[in-house]
Design an enzyme around this catalytic site. Sequence first.
Site, short mmCIF file in Angstrom:
data_model
loop_
_atom_site.label_atom_id
_atom_site.label_comp_id
_atom_site.label_asym_id
_atom_site.label_seq_id
_atom_site.Cartn_x
_atom_site.Cartn_y
_atom_site.Cartn_z
N ASP A 10 14.91 -3.36 -8.21
CA ASP A 10 14.58 -1.95 -8.65
C ASP A 10 15.84 -1.65 -9.29
O ASP A 10 16.90 -1.61 -8.86
CB ASP A 10 14.34 -0.93 -7.33
CG ASP A 10 13.93 0.33 -7.90
OD1 ASP A 10 14.44 0.70 -8.90
OD2 ASP A 10 13.36 0.88 -6.88
N ARG A 25 -7.88 1.69 -18.12
CA ARG A 25 -7.39 1.37 -16.85
C ARG A 25 -6.72 0.04 -17.16
O ARG A 25 -5.73 -0.52 -16.41
CB ARG A 25 -8.42 1.35 -15.73
CG ARG A 25 -7.58 0.98 -14.59
CD ARG A 25 -8.45 1.23 -13.34
NE ARG A 25 -9.98 1.51 -13.39
CZ ARG A 25 -10.83 0.19 -13.05
NH1 ARG A 25 -10.02 -0.74 -13.41
NH2 ARG A 25 -12.01 0.46 -13.51
N TYR A 28 15.26 2.92 -1.66
CA TYR A 28 14.40 4.54 -1.78
C TYR A 28 13.55 4.59 -0.53
O TYR A 28 12.75 3.55 -0.23
CB TYR A 28 13.74 4.50 -3.05
CG TYR A 28 12.78 5.56 -3.36
CD1 TYR A 28 13.40 6.86 -2.98
CD2 TYR A 28 11.57 5.38 -3.47
CE1 TYR A 28 12.45 7.96 -3.28
CE2 TYR A 28 10.50 6.45 -3.53
CZ TYR A 28 11.13 7.74 -3.42
OH TYR A 28 10.24 8.78 -3.48
N LYS A 51 12.67 8.65 -13.71
CA LYS A 51 14.10 9.35 -13.59
C LYS A 51 14.71 8.85 -15.09
O LYS A 51 14.25 9.60 -15.87
CB LYS A 51 14.93 8.07 -12.65
CG LYS A 51 14.11 7.99 -11.42
CD LYS A 51 13.86 9.02 -10.56
CE LYS A 51 13.13 8.83 -9.38
NZ LYS A 51 12.72 10.26 -8.65
C1 PLP Z 1 15.39 3.80 -6.94
C2 PLP Z 1 13.99 4.35 -6.72
N1 PLP Z 1 12.98 3.55 -6.83
C3 PLP Z 1 11.71 3.96 -6.85
C4 PLP Z 1 11.36 5.32 -6.76
C5 PLP Z 1 9.93 5.76 -6.54
O1 PLP Z 1 9.58 6.19 -7.96
P1 PLP Z 1 8.36 7.53 -8.21
O2 PLP Z 1 9.02 8.62 -7.66
O3 PLP Z 1 8.32 7.33 -9.76
O4 PLP Z 1 7.16 7.00 -7.60
C6 PLP Z 1 12.46 6.10 -6.49
C7 PLP Z 1 12.14 7.68 -6.65
O5 PLP Z 1 13.00 8.38 -6.38
C8 PLP Z 1 13.84 5.86 -6.64
O6 PLP Z 1 15.10 6.57 -6.59
#
Ligand code: PLP
Length: 383
Positions: free
Chosen positions: A174, A49, A102, A199
Amino acid sequence: MKAKQGLSTKCVHAGKTVCGRVAPVASPIFQTSTYYYPKEESAGYIYTRIENPTQEVVEEKIAALEGGREGLVFSSGMAAITTTVLSTVGEGGHLIAFEDLYGNTYTFFKSGLEKYGIDVTLIKAKDATGIGRFIRKNTKAVFLESPTNPLMRIVDIPKVAKVAHKKSVKVIVDNTFATPINQRPLELGADIVVHSGSKYLNGHSDVISGLMAGNRENVQEIKELRTTLGGCLDPHASYLLQRGMMTLSIRMAKHNDNGQRVAEFLENHKKIDRVHYPGLSSHPDHELAKSMMHGFGGMLSFEVKGRRKEANRFLKELKLLLAAPSLGGVETLISVPAETSHSYLSRKERLGQGIKDNLVRMSVGIEDFQDIKRDLNQALSKI
Ligand SMILES: Cc1ncc(COP(=O)(O)O)c(C=O)c1O
């Protein structure tokens, strides 16, 4: 002077593991929860961890690709985002965030953070130039996505960073949609980059993971909270993620090429009202995108002629391309944001953000363009 390595080289070589006298070419999976102390000096690992050599391969890769000093891997993109924001802003602090986010990030900011004593101001992408007026004495960070989901608007990262830094406010980006191949926010002035590794970075739609990169001080602080909250990534999933990251650069080249060709094809299609893709000269932020990005990626959205019924009919008629949420995998995925990524918004809020009922989001994969085009064409002919 040591020559700077290219991004493809970093994808392949950053983060090598050497175990004593064994130097495997492929990264070993250290599938262990804990470490014993050998008679010789120990390497310092205690518990997975906290640290694990397979996690560290991923962490060195993301740091090298984003141009950060250090990186961290998490059990999901949301674990990366929540841990990073809680650590960077802290109780009594204030966060400014661009509202095109998101879904889970948006709800965490809109209603989740106040439980932890953090104030949030959600602003619009068009407010980027005047961001200074939202900064308060207790503002600790600005959070943004660029390109945004699903309208692919571009936020001027250098401008935001310049204003934020005057007031010692950190900028968190992000970078999931662009990836470090197409955009490197740290080079544009941001302090911290976060990703959903589920992704493009992993790229094969088979791992949930998250990452962040930044300077040593930021990363070490966030690492302490990751250890406490427990959002590290399992070693086996870390192995899969680093394996995917090795081909990121060539996959992105194909996503960029297919994305541009699909956007141009759809823009000239009689069943399409509008295409949102930063690589098109018709996109409102095309010039800004050119100044910040090295490629425009595989994400785009478009409005089919008609309403939600027509958008859904189009999805049902697809034969090769898959109707599914998520993005960034080798296969093309298509969804209707009103029913998936943005269903948490009321219709009024959604329309207010420009996300219409007939809007379709597409994560263009790495299939042959002619096959993608044929399937789009036949499905569009049915509406
Ligand atoms: C732009 C973006 N940031 C963060 C996330 C969250 O990621 P996770 O699904 O791996 O928790 C997503 C998920 O679709 C996303 O599209």
